[in-house]
Structure formats: structure tokens, C-alpha cells
Design an enzyme around this catalytic site. Sequence first.
Site: not given
Length: 498
Positions: A108-109
Site C-alpha cells: 500500500p502506497c
Amino acid sequence: MDEAKAIKAKVARLAKGQPPRVLDLFAGCGGISLGFQGAGFRIDAAVELDSLAALTHATNFHGGLEPDLFAKHALARDITKLEPDELVGELGLGSIESAFDVVVGGPPCQAYARVGRAKLREVADHPSAYKVDPRGNLYLRYLHFVRAAKPLAILMENVPDVLNYGGHNVMGEVAEALQALGYRVRYSLINSAFHGVPQMRDRVFLIALHESLGSDVRFPKAVRHMVLPPGYGGTRSVALRLVDLFGGDSFEEADHGSPDLPGPVEAREAIGDLPPITAHLKGLLKRGARRLDEAVPYPKKAKLGEYATLMRTWPGFEASPDGLRDHVIRYLPRDAAIFREMPSGGEYPAAHATAVRLWQERIAQLKAETGRPVAQSERDRLYRAMVPPYPVGTFPNRWWKLRPDFPVRTLMAHIGKDTYSHIHYDSAQARVISVREAARLQSFPDGFRFSGTMNPAYRQIGNAVPPLMARRLAEAIMEALQKAAAPRSTQRDAVAAE
């Protein structure tokens, strides 16, 4: 088992015609897994924190297992608390060094911290180095699993911001770390619309191949062509600011094809064959959670294009003879009239202007009916009931009505909140897209099932990598693996023929 021996054993296995085995990290509901399975890979394990997404993944890829083993695959797992050898032990897959041929996934960014090259090199050198950072940076955990699994190939996916995050080109730093682990690495910013997905979705993809394979990384060529809207160019420019195209960077410009290629898959081709939804216009739709278990018959005379046919016939995920499932929408009674009247391609300013016009028309109607001006209190009440309260100048793309003749904008997890970003182009239906339409626009076939109710399903879809895009990348990786295994296979056949 040392690395050289593990790699050699995996290549020998592929040379015997066995399918490459995939470990999907941060798997979500399985967009990457579905694409790889469609390209001939076998999905052996996944790690996903969200319980409903983990259940979706297990249902679609391990649904035929006996109940106890299925439950182990469906178990939500926190990668920050899970060790690679624990995962293979729980699933009965043997040793971590020999269990997988390919590792895929997209950390996840929002988990990115400003770690930088020094920390990444430390991870490459020391498998426990990630523990130095108490926040447990998730892409460091990804590298930890790669180091333990010793895969032949790797796929990593993320948002364009990963190329310019707090002054760091994080994907470039990950590429350096993988090179230190003995991989040939390339990464590219690719828009899925060029690969047959009816969605303009920019994402960064990294492919790495173990250097002992002797294969160079190659990204798939475009199969569709279009000119992206101006906003996409600006976003790409910001993302690419830190990419060094002329130095030792591993970045590769994506292929956008040529104008002689077919145009992009349009929204109408992607979802136009699905059953219309009008129950909300008849007062038959109520507020509340909607299940995904009701089957709706397909229209009998729907004209199917190439894309819709694929969505109905994807091997292993064919459309059910009982009909279409997950074709449910959000209850938005205030906005149906706005959806009907606003123009295709219109954003929130157009929606707001449409709502104000409808409000003015209602005031004029009441005045004509009563023969006297409408009281200010009633005007204010109607305004609040008919006009969305969001400022016109803030987030103008919060609302967007699909164009039937164009790909849609990027589907995001936020569609689990309101879905205004994807209003159906058919004004007669006056609604946002359904769960199944969102799945179609992400290239999930009709036989792919989602766990939970409507909102979690929207979120799972928005978070996913489009399976069709993943399949295109998987085909490129499969070609490299088969090429590396072929000399060994040819040599074995020659010896047997003597």
C-alpha cells in the site's frame, strides 16, 4: 538450501512442464492473481490483511479445497507479524526457499516512509533489518519475503506517486535493492487503457528476473491506442520528475502503440450488455447494506463485443446460467434527477449547476401552482433537499458521469464510500455504477465472486490491479521463464532420444 541450488531446482521444475507457482503479497481480492492464473501460473498462496478480501481471494482461487485447508487460505494475515516460513508451514507448502517461483504484489502506497537507499540496501544485506523501523514499512516486508522465497521472477505494482514520494523515487530504490539481491530489474509507468482495460489507470509496474536466468526484462507492447486527456499528462510529469532517463536508472518508457492500433475499449462496450437497473426510480430500492447473492438474468438480445464476450467467458470464471450476480447499486434518492440531467463527461460543477437549475424549476412550478411567491423558508428547505452541499471549487472531479464512447477514469477504493466518481452514462437509468459494472470496468469477469456486502465489494474492486493488465504482464514474465527453461528441456529431450 543455498540460493544457487534453489534457483536451479525451480528452473528444472519448469523445464518439466510444471506451472510456475505464485505467492501474492498484499493480494487484496486477487486482481494480480487472476491475471497470472489466466497466463498459466498457479496461485499457491496469498497474504492479505483485510478479512473480506482474503475470503474473496480464497473463494476464487482455492474454493475446491477441503474445508480445513480452505480456511487456512481464507485467513487474513498481517504481513508485519508473519514470517515467510510460518506461512508455508501453515499451508503445508514445504520450505520457503523451494515453495514459490514468482512473488507478486503491491505494498500500500500510504505505508511509504522516507527510508531511502541506505535502509533498502540494509534490507538486502540483512533479512531482519526491517525490524529497525518500528513502523514496519510494508515494502520492506515485501523485500523480506523476496529474500526468503528466492523467486525466479517478481512483479511489484504501485501508484505513480511512488516515483516521487517526499523527494524519493521509491520504486527506483526498490530496484536497486533487488539488483543487490541478484535480479535484473526494470520498471515502467503504464496506463491500462493501452492494454485493453476500459479504464485510464496509471500505475507503476516493476518486473525483476533472477540474473541466472539470462533473460532481459521486457514489458508488453500496447494493443490499443488513445490520446490520454491533458490531466493525465500533468500527473505523469510530476511523477516522473525524479526518474533519470539518461543515467543508470532502471526506468523504461511505456509503449503507447501507434494510431493504426484499435482504439480503447469504451464504457459502452464494457458494460452496455448488462441488465438495466431502474428499481430506484420506482421507489423499490431502500437504504441499507445490499447482499451480493441475488442473480439477475442477462438481457436476451444484448449485442456482445469482444470485451463483453471475454468477461462472460473467462476460463474458470464463466458467467453463470443463473444470471449475473453483484449487480447492485447505492441508494441515492436526492441525486437521481441530477444524474439524469447532467451531461456525459460532466464533473461536479456541471452536477451542481444541474441541481440548481432543477431547484429553480421547482420553485417556478410551485409559484405557478399557488399563484404566489414561495416563502424563503420553503426555498431554503428545497435547496437543501435538492442541491448537493459540496463547494463547487473543491474537488471538481468528485462527481463524473461516464462517457459511453470513452474509457472511464481510475476506479479507486473510495467508490466504497459514495461512487459519485462513476455515474452511469445512461440517463434513463439515472444512477451510479453497480458493483458488477465496477468489476467489469476493472476487467474482473462475471464469474468472479466478491465476499461481503456492497460497500466492501466496491472497495475490493477499487483497490485491485485490473486482471487484464496483470495478465499482460504475466504473459511477458511467462515468456521469459519458458525461454530460460527451454534449453534445459531441449537438452533433456536430446539425451533421451540417443
